[in-house]
Design an enzyme around this catalytic site. Structure first.
Site, PDB file in Angstrom:
ATOM      1  N   ARG A  82      -9.452  -3.107  15.211  1.00 59.33           N
ATOM      2  CA  ARG A  82     -10.225  -3.524  14.100  1.00 59.33           C
ATOM      3  C   ARG A  82     -10.906  -4.801  14.293  1.00 59.33           C
ATOM      4  O   ARG A  82     -12.006  -5.120  13.600  1.00 59.33           O
ATOM      5  CB  ARG A  82      -9.389  -3.808  12.865  1.00 59.33           C
ATOM      6  N   ASP A 106     -10.830   2.467  -3.653  1.00 61.02           N
ATOM      7  CA  ASP A 106      -9.324   2.689  -3.914  1.00 61.02           C
ATOM      8  C   ASP A 106      -8.796   2.778  -5.337  1.00 61.02           C
ATOM      9  O   ASP A 106      -7.851   3.386  -5.508  1.00 61.02           O
ATOM     10  CB  ASP A 106      -8.638   1.249  -3.082  1.00 61.02           C
ATOM     11  N   ASP A 118     -33.609   1.907   8.398  1.00 61.90           N
ATOM     12  CA  ASP A 118     -32.880   2.281   9.632  1.00 61.90           C
ATOM     13  C   ASP A 118     -33.364   2.312  10.898  1.00 61.90           C
ATOM     14  O   ASP A 118     -34.525   2.605  10.857  1.00 61.90           O
ATOM     15  CB  ASP A 118     -32.070   3.758   9.407  1.00 61.90           C
ATOM     16  N   ALA A 148     -21.567  -0.407  13.099  1.00 60.31           N
ATOM     17  CA  ALA A 148     -20.883   0.345  14.084  1.00 60.31           C
ATOM     18  C   ALA A 148     -19.687   0.952  13.562  1.00 60.31           C
ATOM     19  O   ALA A 148     -18.932   0.213  12.533  1.00 60.31           O
ATOM     20  CB  ALA A 148     -20.418  -0.589  15.117  1.00 60.31           C
ATOM     21  N   ALA A 176     -10.378   3.874  -7.761  1.00 64.50           N
ATOM     22  CA  ALA A 176     -10.691   5.410  -8.038  1.00 64.50           C
ATOM     23  C   ALA A 176      -9.683   6.258  -7.756  1.00 64.50           C
ATOM     24  O   ALA A 176      -9.220   7.144  -8.391  1.00 64.50           O
ATOM     25  CB  ALA A 176     -12.179   5.656  -7.780  1.00 64.50           C
ATOM     26  N   ARG A 177      -9.294   5.996  -6.490  1.00 65.15           N
ATOM     27  CA  ARG A 177      -8.293   7.126  -5.901  1.00 65.15           C
ATOM     28  C   ARG A 177      -6.904   7.088  -6.366  1.00 65.15           C
ATOM     29  O   ARG A 177      -6.174   7.961  -6.673  1.00 65.15           O
ATOM     30  CB  ARG A 177      -8.269   6.750  -4.249  1.00 65.15           C
ATOM     31  N   TYR A 186     -37.859  -4.400   7.044  1.00 70.96           N
ATOM     32  CA  TYR A 186     -37.063  -5.667   6.233  1.00 70.96           C
ATOM     33  C   TYR A 186     -38.065  -6.613   5.642  1.00 70.96           C
ATOM     34  O   TYR A 186     -37.645  -7.235   4.397  1.00 70.96           O
ATOM     35  CB  TYR A 186     -36.537  -6.748   7.360  1.00 70.96           C
ATOM     36  N   PRO A 246     -15.272  -3.826   8.303  1.00 78.19           N
ATOM     37  CA  PRO A 246     -14.275  -4.465   7.183  1.00 78.19           C
ATOM     38  C   PRO A 246     -14.949  -5.112   6.067  1.00 78.19           C
ATOM     39  O   PRO A 246     -15.710  -6.189   6.407  1.00 78.19           O
ATOM     40  CB  PRO A 246     -13.260  -5.366   7.997  1.00 78.19           C
ATOM     41  N   VAL A 247     -15.073  -4.337   4.983  1.00 78.13           N
ATOM     42  CA  VAL A 247     -16.060  -4.839   3.910  1.00 78.13           C
ATOM     43  C   VAL A 247     -16.031  -6.232   3.469  1.00 78.13           C
ATOM     44  O   VAL A 247     -16.675  -7.050   2.955  1.00 78.13           O
ATOM     45  CB  VAL A 247     -16.260  -3.872   2.749  1.00 78.13           C
ATOM     46  N   ASP A 248     -14.653  -6.729   3.275  1.00 81.01           N
ATOM     47  CA  ASP A 248     -14.272  -8.001   2.844  1.00 81.01           C
ATOM     48  C   ASP A 248     -14.865  -9.139   3.872  1.00 81.01           C
ATOM     49  O   ASP A 248     -15.627 -10.200   3.251  1.00 81.01           O
ATOM     50  CB  ASP A 248     -12.899  -8.205   2.548  1.00 81.01           C
ATOM     51  N   HIS A 251      -9.795  -4.305   1.221  1.00 81.05           N
ATOM     52  CA  HIS A 251     -10.039  -2.975   1.306  1.00 81.05           C
ATOM     53  C   HIS A 251      -9.400  -2.342   2.750  1.00 81.05           C
ATOM     54  O   HIS A 251     -10.288  -2.449   3.687  1.00 81.05           O
ATOM     55  CB  HIS A 251     -11.412  -2.567   1.253  1.00 81.05           C
ATOM     56  N   GLN A 261     -15.782   2.503  13.872  1.00 82.14           N
ATOM     57  CA  GLN A 261     -14.831   2.345  14.820  1.00 82.14           C
ATOM     58  C   GLN A 261     -14.282   3.611  15.811  1.00 82.14           C
ATOM     59  O   GLN A 261     -14.704   4.793  15.426  1.00 82.14           O
ATOM     60  CB  GLN A 261     -13.145   2.197  14.232  1.00 82.14           C
TER      61      GLN A 261
END
Length: 318
Positions: free
Chosen positions: A92, A152, A38, A84, A154-155, A69, A125-127, A179, A86
């Site tokens: 988005r 999602d 990090d 980063a 799991a929720r 790295y 946004p992960v996808d 997602h 939001q």
């Protein structure tokens, strides 16, 4: 004495999600070595000490250290939670463009180290960011995986379990697609203790009105958590741990991770959360869950939303 090579995981990003994941990894002793990277190097030093002090009480020893790295060169798995967040007033799309630039730099440096393992992406946004990682790294699609809709799902199981008075492990159901706001519940294939949900609703119509509420609670859970405490991190950390175990322990488990579609579900050149077989080789096989007509339309819409975002960052990843 000859060194025995164990499972090595590199975590990029030591924020709330990353540090929660690191704690879960050490508590359950999933890897032999965990390297944390990090920009906030002092925080990493502190977390490394803290985690190593707790490691003797974990399920099995984990050697935790701060790294760079170059440490990715012999890693089995690189998990990226960096990026980063939001900001108020930021769209988005603004976030996508900003994080795409960050990811292009991170992934390029990791690949320059000689890395030849598996990527697991959790940043949002992960996808789209999983798609970026796939394109920038040049690695085979099965070795670039996103956390997708695992949280999602799991929720969703939690909400249904609460409604029907059973354990979440007795609920068979999934959230697929983006997602995000365009995700969908596969109601047609949902079962409670082996019984089709639709059949149970016929027997107890009073629960019908709860179905829409359950989906909204699932989809919007993150907003509620963020409003209450600023961010979500424990749930996704446990989801990442679950995927990590599936990979390192070669579990051959089917999870709703973000996988690269090449014709499956009628979609192409897009990462989406779909049921996927995960093992030591990565996301090796997509299972096409039967969808009804309404679910097909919703899935196509979700794909369209993601592709529109991808088209906006084509020049950045070229």
């Amino acid at each position: 004495m000859e060194m025995i090579k164990g499972n090595k995981v590199v975590l990029v990003g030591d924020g709330a999600v990353g540090s929660s994941y690191a704690f879960a990894m050490v508590a359950q002793g999933i890897a032999d070595e965990l390297v944390i990277i990090d920009l906030a190097e002092e925080k990493v030093k502190g977390d490394v000490l803290d985690l190593n002090h707790g490691a003797p009480y974990g399920d099995s020893p984990v050697n935790v250290k701060a790294g760079r790295y170059s440490d990715c060169s012999d890693a089995d798995l690189v998990v990226i939670t960096a990026g980063a967040a939001q900001k108020p007033g930021e769209t988005r799309l603004d976030l996508v463009e900003k994080n795409t630039k960050i990811f292009k730099s991170i992934v390029s440096e990791i690949m320059d180290s000689g890395f030849d393992g598996i990527f697991l992406i959790a940043s949002n946004p992960v996808d789209v960011l999983t798609y970026v990682t796939h394109k920038v790294s040049g690695l085979p699609k099965e070795r670039v995986i996103g956390s997708g809709t695992i949280l999602d799902t799991a929720r969703f199981k939690y909400e249904l379990a609460q409604e029907f008075g059973v354990s979440p492990s007795s609920v068979e159901g999934s959230i697929i697609g983006e997602h995000g706001d365009s995700e969908l519940a596969v109601w047609s294939q949902t079962r409670i203790a082996g019984q089709p949900l639709y059949n149970m609703l016929k027997d107890d119509p009073s629960k019908q009105h709860r179905i829409d509420e359950i989906f909204v609670n699932t989809r919007d859970a993150a907003y509620d958590i963020i409003k209450a405490k600023g961010a979500t991190y424990y749930g996704i950390a446990m989801g990442l741990l679950h995927i990590t175990k599936a990979i390192l322990k070669n579990q051959n488990v089917v999870l709703t991770v973000s996988s690269y579609l090449e014709g499956e579900y009628g979609q192409d050149d897009v990462y989406m959360g779909v049921p996927t077989l995960v093992n030591r080789n990565g996301a090796v096989k997509i299972f096409e869950t039967p969808l009804n007509d309404e679910e097909i339309k919703l899935f196509e819409h979700s794909s369209k939303v993601l592709k529109e975002m991808q088209n906006k960052i084509t020049d950045i990843i070229a």
